[in-house]
Structures are given as structure tokens and as C-alpha cells.
Design a protein around this motif. Structure first.
Motif, mmCIF file in Angstrom:
data_model
loop_
_atom_site.group_PDB
_atom_site.id
_atom_site.type_symbol
_atom_site.label_atom_id
_atom_site.label_comp_id
_atom_site.label_asym_id
_atom_site.label_seq_id
_atom_site.Cartn_x
_atom_site.Cartn_y
_atom_site.Cartn_z
ATOM 1 N N ASN A 211 0.889 -5.145 -6.483
ATOM 2 C CA ASN A 211 1.413 -3.788 -6.615
ATOM 3 C C ASN A 211 0.316 -2.782 -6.272
ATOM 4 O OD1 ASN A 211 -0.177 -3.986 -8.855
ATOM 5 N ND2 ASN A 211 1.496 -3.944 -10.326
ATOM 6 N N ALA A 212 0.752 -1.556 -6.029
ATOM 7 C CA ALA A 212 -0.177 -0.456 -5.735
ATOM 8 C C ALA A 212 0.375 0.804 -6.386
ATOM 9 C CB ALA A 212 -0.320 -0.275 -4.226
ATOM 10 N N PHE A 213 -0.509 1.744 -6.677
ATOM 11 C CA PHE A 213 -0.152 2.989 -7.360
ATOM 12 C C PHE A 213 -0.734 4.174 -6.607
ATOM 13 C CE2 PHE A 213 -0.682 -0.365 -10.453
ATOM 14 C CZ PHE A 213 0.420 -0.251 -11.258
ATOM 15 N N ASP A 214 -0.089 5.313 -6.757
ATOM 16 C CA ASP A 214 -0.695 6.566 -6.304
ATOM 17 C C ASP A 214 -0.124 7.696 -7.152
ATOM 18 O OD1 ASP A 214 -2.406 8.231 -4.944
ATOM 19 O OD2 ASP A 214 -1.234 8.299 -3.101
ATOM 20 N N THR A 215 -0.895 8.769 -7.258
ATOM 21 C CA THR A 215 -0.514 9.943 -8.049
ATOM 22 C C THR A 215 -0.901 11.195 -7.284
ATOM 23 O OG1 THR A 215 -0.920 8.753 -10.115
ATOM 24 C CG2 THR A 215 -0.872 11.147 -10.254
ATOM 25 N N ALA B 63 0.869 -1.191 0.000
ATOM 26 C CA ALA B 63 0.000 0.000 0.000
ATOM 27 C C ALA B 63 0.899 1.232 0.000
ATOM 28 C CB ALA B 63 -0.905 0.002 1.214
ATOM 29 N N VAL B 64 0.461 2.269 -0.695
ATOM 30 C CA VAL B 64 1.212 3.521 -0.734
ATOM 31 C C VAL B 64 0.234 4.688 -0.858
ATOM 32 C CG1 VAL B 64 1.553 3.540 -3.264
ATOM 33 C CG2 VAL B 64 3.180 4.739 -1.776
ATOM 34 N N ALA B 65 0.539 5.800 -0.180
ATOM 35 C CA ALA B 65 -0.284 7.019 -0.262
ATOM 36 C C ALA B 65 0.651 8.219 -0.295
ATOM 37 C CB ALA B 65 -1.233 7.108 0.922
ATOM 38 N N LEU B 66 0.592 8.982 -1.392
ATOM 39 C CA LEU B 66 1.438 10.171 -1.548
ATOM 40 C C LEU B 66 0.899 11.378 -0.804
ATOM 41 C CD1 LEU B 66 2.364 9.935 -5.335
ATOM 42 C CD2 LEU B 66 3.798 9.393 -3.346
ATOM 43 N N GLY B 67 -0.355 11.378 -0.460
ATOM 44 C CA GLY B 67 -0.951 12.526 0.208
ATOM 45 C C GLY B 67 -1.673 13.423 -0.770
ATOM 46 N N SER B 68 -2.011 14.606 -0.302
ATOM 47 C CA SER B 68 -2.774 15.574 -1.101
ATOM 48 C C SER B 68 -1.902 16.232 -2.157
ATOM 49 C CB SER B 68 -3.335 16.664 -0.191
ATOM 50 O OG SER B 68 -4.177 16.105 0.781
ATOM 51 N N ASP B 69 -2.557 16.749 -3.182
ATOM 52 C CA ASP B 69 -1.851 17.533 -4.202
ATOM 53 C C ASP B 69 -1.134 18.696 -3.523
ATOM 54 O OD1 ASP B 69 -2.923 15.825 -6.059
ATOM 55 O OD2 ASP B 69 -4.409 17.242 -6.814
#
Length: 171
Positions: free
Chosen positions: A66-70, A10-16
Motif C-alpha cells: 500500500n501507499a499513502f499521500d496527504t 504509488a500515489v501522489a496527490l500533488g501540492s497543497d
């Protein structure tokens, strides 16, 4: 018998985010169960330095998936230069208004006020500052005092006979 390989990553980049020109920040995502990283530029570290506008993407992997974040990075506008205009001269008792119409800035006048207009009714230096999250711009003008109109005295009233000439000297 099928062995369970464990939880998926799991991955989380956070807010824009928004950056000022020339600024950079390091993204340190919240993650779990990650064996490998792949950022949009091909780098493979668990953090990423952002210094330009655009989309930032990351893919993380482990043996279970796999996991993705943008996130989106936007550039904030630079604070524009402030120009209060040329120095001014005023007569005793006169005043004038300085105006700042630059959008999306915080204004500060010498008295701490933040309105678009500032009444100048004194001589000396007048400064102002505008700011946004990317910086501050200052300007100063000098307000000079014009000399008061000199007193004019033509002397006492006089009588004039036909053909006589009187010379007046205002001094």
C-alpha cells in the motif's frame, strides 16, 4: 519458488491547495499499480471532490502493498465589501483623496492605477474595485459640484455724513 507479485502501488496527490468559500475541485492523483482506493471519508473512487478546508488523505493498495499521500486544503479569504464612503460635494478647484487600506487585495481606480490613494479633482462618478483570487468588490461615489460663490457688488464707494444712513443691497 516464490512468484513476484509485481510492483507496489504509488500515489501522489500533488501540492497543497487553497480554495475560495463555496468552491470545489476534483483531485485526480498521479498513480500507478493501484487496485483499490480509500479516502479519509471512506470513499473508494480514484478521484475525490474537495470543498472544505482540512487534510485530504488517500491510501492505495494492490497485492504487493500500500501507499499513502496527504495534502492540506486551506480556505482563502473572501474579498471584503468595498466602501468609499458617502457621496461628496466640492467647490471649483477643490480636490480630496480617497483611500483604500484593505490588506491583500488588488486595487483598481478609474484611471487604471492601483495605489492605495486616489486624488479626486473632478465631479461625476468615481468608482473603485478591489479583488483577490476569490472575487471582486466594487463601490462608486458621486462627486457633485457646489455652486460657485456669487459675485458680491455693494456698488461704488460712498461718502457718509454724520447722521446719514445708507442701505446696502448685495443683490
Amino acid at each position: 519458488l516464490i512468484a513476484d507479485g509485481g510492483p507496489s502501488p504509488a500515489v501522489a496527490l500533488g501540492s497543497d491547495i487553497s480554495l475560495c468559500a463555496g468552491e470545489s475541485i476534483t483531485l485526480s492523483p498521479v498513480f500507478s499499480n493501484v487496485d483499490s482506493w480509500l479516502w479519509q471519508d471512506g470513499s473508494t473512487m480514484p478521484s475525490f471532490i474537495v470543498s472544505a478546508a482540512g487534510a485530504v488523505t488517500v491510501e492505495v493498495n494492490n497485492s504487493c502493498g500500500n501507499a499513502f499521500d496527504t495534502l492540506q486544503v486551506d480556505l482563502l479569504p473572501d474579498v471584503p465589501p468595498l466602501d468609499l464612503g458617502p457621496d461628496k460635494s466640492i467647490c471649483t478647484g477643490e480636490s480630496f483623496v480617497l483611500s483604500i487600506t484593505t490588506p491583500n487585495v488588488i486595487i483598481q481606480w478609474p484611471d487604471g492605477s492601483s495605489a492605495n490613494d486616489f486624488l479626486v479633482d473632478y465631479t461625476g462618478l468615481v468608482f473603485a474595485a478591489i479583488s483577490n483570487s476569490c472575487g471582486v468588490s466594487y463601490d462608486t461615489i458621486e462627486v457633485l459640484a457646489l455652486p460657485d460663490i456669487p459675485a458680491l457688488n455693494l456698488g461704488p464707494d460712498q461718502s457718509l455724513c454724520p447722521g446719514e444712513v445708507i442701505t446696502l443691497d448685495p443683490g
